[in-house]
Design an enzyme around this catalytic site. Structure first.
Site, PDB file in Angstrom:
ATOM      1  N   ARG A  83       0.682  -1.012  -0.004  1.00  0.00           N
ATOM      2  CA  ARG A  83       0.395  -0.102  -0.012  1.00  0.00           C
ATOM      3  C   ARG A  83       1.035   1.452  -0.682  1.00  0.00           C
ATOM      4  O   ARG A  83       0.218   1.716  -0.932  1.00  0.00           O
ATOM      5  CB  ARG A  83      -0.892   0.343   1.265  1.00  0.00           C
ATOM      6  N   THR A  84       1.501   1.801   1.287  1.00  0.00           N
ATOM      7  CA  THR A  84       2.708   2.678   1.306  1.00  0.00           C
ATOM      8  C   THR A  84       3.450   2.697  -0.143  1.00  0.00           C
ATOM      9  O   THR A  84       3.402   3.801  -1.040  1.00  0.00           O
ATOM     10  CB  THR A  84       2.929   2.661   2.959  1.00  0.00           C
ATOM     11  N   LYS A 130      26.111  -4.833  -0.256  1.00  0.00           N
ATOM     12  CA  LYS A 130      27.578  -5.263  -0.483  1.00  0.00           C
ATOM     13  C   LYS A 130      28.122  -4.129   0.648  1.00  0.00           C
ATOM     14  O   LYS A 130      29.794  -4.220   0.591  1.00  0.00           O
ATOM     15  CB  LYS A 130      28.069  -4.143  -2.009  1.00  0.00           C
ATOM     16  N   ARG A 184      11.540   3.531   3.336  1.00  0.00           N
ATOM     17  CA  ARG A 184      11.286   2.618   4.704  1.00  0.00           C
ATOM     18  C   ARG A 184      12.573   1.825   4.689  1.00  0.00           C
ATOM     19  O   ARG A 184      13.018   0.824   3.812  1.00  0.00           O
ATOM     20  CB  ARG A 184       9.692   1.883   3.834  1.00  0.00           C
ATOM     21  N   HIS A 187       5.885   5.749  11.641  1.00  0.00           N
ATOM     22  CA  HIS A 187       4.695   6.219  10.326  1.00  0.00           C
ATOM     23  C   HIS A 187       4.140   7.210   9.875  1.00  0.00           C
ATOM     24  O   HIS A 187       2.894   6.865  10.468  1.00  0.00           O
ATOM     25  CB  HIS A 187       4.244   4.714  10.410  1.00  0.00           C
TER      26      HIS A 187
END
Length: 316
Positions: A62-63, A92, A113, A141
């Site tokens: 969704r986000t 890496k 995120r 959030h």
């Protein structure tokens, strides 16, 4: 055309917003809804020529999609990396700071995120372009909290004096933490925390609410809380936060479920929210009830994120 500068440079945590700013953002979100709902053909060109980079070190549906949709609906372009943890230079050993310094050269705004609490602040500290925190581990959030508060206002008609039941994983749920911070801006709000013992609300939120004279209480009785509340905010028990402690996860899961019996004791104006995805903590039979607002809530995420992109890039 650039408007008056937005008061916030980066969107990192719910504490950045006061009531006045929230009202302003919600006003712009309503304008965005009008754009999407067809008065302007479903889109705009206000962000034509702007590029948004999405850096997702944790999975998201969704986000990520709502941010990408928001940017494209406003005429902008998207550079996307899903699962950056495995597929980017992070695998890496590149530091987050170096990744941000590189990506800012390709884009005008970064949506990130991350699996670590505090990562968004770390990114913003070295970035010369706006950074939006799309969830940082068990931290916050903030854009979810903005869309949650917007939804509560749209659905119940008010934010002052509401009773809110936060249910489920309150220890690891970054959405409930951000929501508590935001709703603490309003008068006469009362919180009920309903959760299994292993995932109770953390003390920092309780202390913050107390410092703002916001009432809260813990309860084991979901039915009783549901009958009193204007909003039931259900969350999933987050398996990914338990590591190898499977027995603790199994203890917590399935303890508090919003089903027909719970919905039957809700007041007629009350709503059930959920940040989604859900597992079995709201039964599907609840979906047809008009008080089940979680899919409307998800749609509101598009309007709020469109508003934030516009404000961060163009101002008021």
């Amino acid at each position: 055309m650039l408007g008056r500068k937005f008061e916030v440079e980066h969107v990192l945590e719910a504490q950045q917003f006061d009531r006045e700013l929230l009202e302003g953002i919600f006003g712009v979100a309503k304008e965005m809804e009008a754009i999407v709902e067809g008065r302007s053909g479903g889109g705009s060109t206000m962000l034509k020529g702007y590029l948004m980079a999405t850096l997702f070190y944790e999975p998201s549906t969704r986000t990520r999609l709502s941010f990408e949709s928001a940017m494209k609906r406003l005429g902008g372009e998207v550079l996307t990396t899903e699962n950056a943890r495995e597929f980017s230079s992070a695998a890496k050993g590149e530091t987050l700071e170096d990744t941000i310094r590189t990506v800012e050269g390709y884009s005008d705004i970064i949506v990130m995120r991350h699996f670590e609490s505090g990562a968004a602040k770390q990114a913003a500290a070295v970035s010369s372009i706006p950074v939006i925190n799309a969830g940082d581990g068990p931290g916050q959030h903030p854009t979810q909290a903005l869309l949650d508060v917007y939804t509560i206002q749209r659905e119940t008609g008010r934010l002052d004096g509401i009773k809110v039941g936060l249910v489920g994983d309150l220890a690891n749920g970054r959405t409930v933490r951000s929501l508590a911070y935001l709703l603490a801006k309003y008068d006469g709000v009362k919180f009920y925390f309903v959760s299994p013992d292993v995932v109770k609300m953390k003390d920092d939120i309780k202390e913050y609410l107390t410092s703002k004279n916001i009432e809260w209480e813990e309860s084991k009785d979901l039915m009783e809380v549901a009958s009193k509340c204007d909003v039931i905010y259900q969350t999933r028990i987050q398996r990914e936060r338990f590591g190898d402690k499977i027995e603790l996860y199994n203890q917590a899961r399935g303890k508090y479920i919003v089903d027909r019996k719970v919905v039957d004791v809700l007041q007629s104006h009350a709503v059930v929210l959920h940040p989604l995805p859900r597992l079995d903590e709201i039964t599907t039979e609840v979906d047809v009830d008009p008080r089940a607002a979680y899919f409307r809530q998800a749609k509101n995420g598009l309007f709020i994120r469109m508003a934030l992109l516009k404000l961060l890039l163009l101002g008021w």
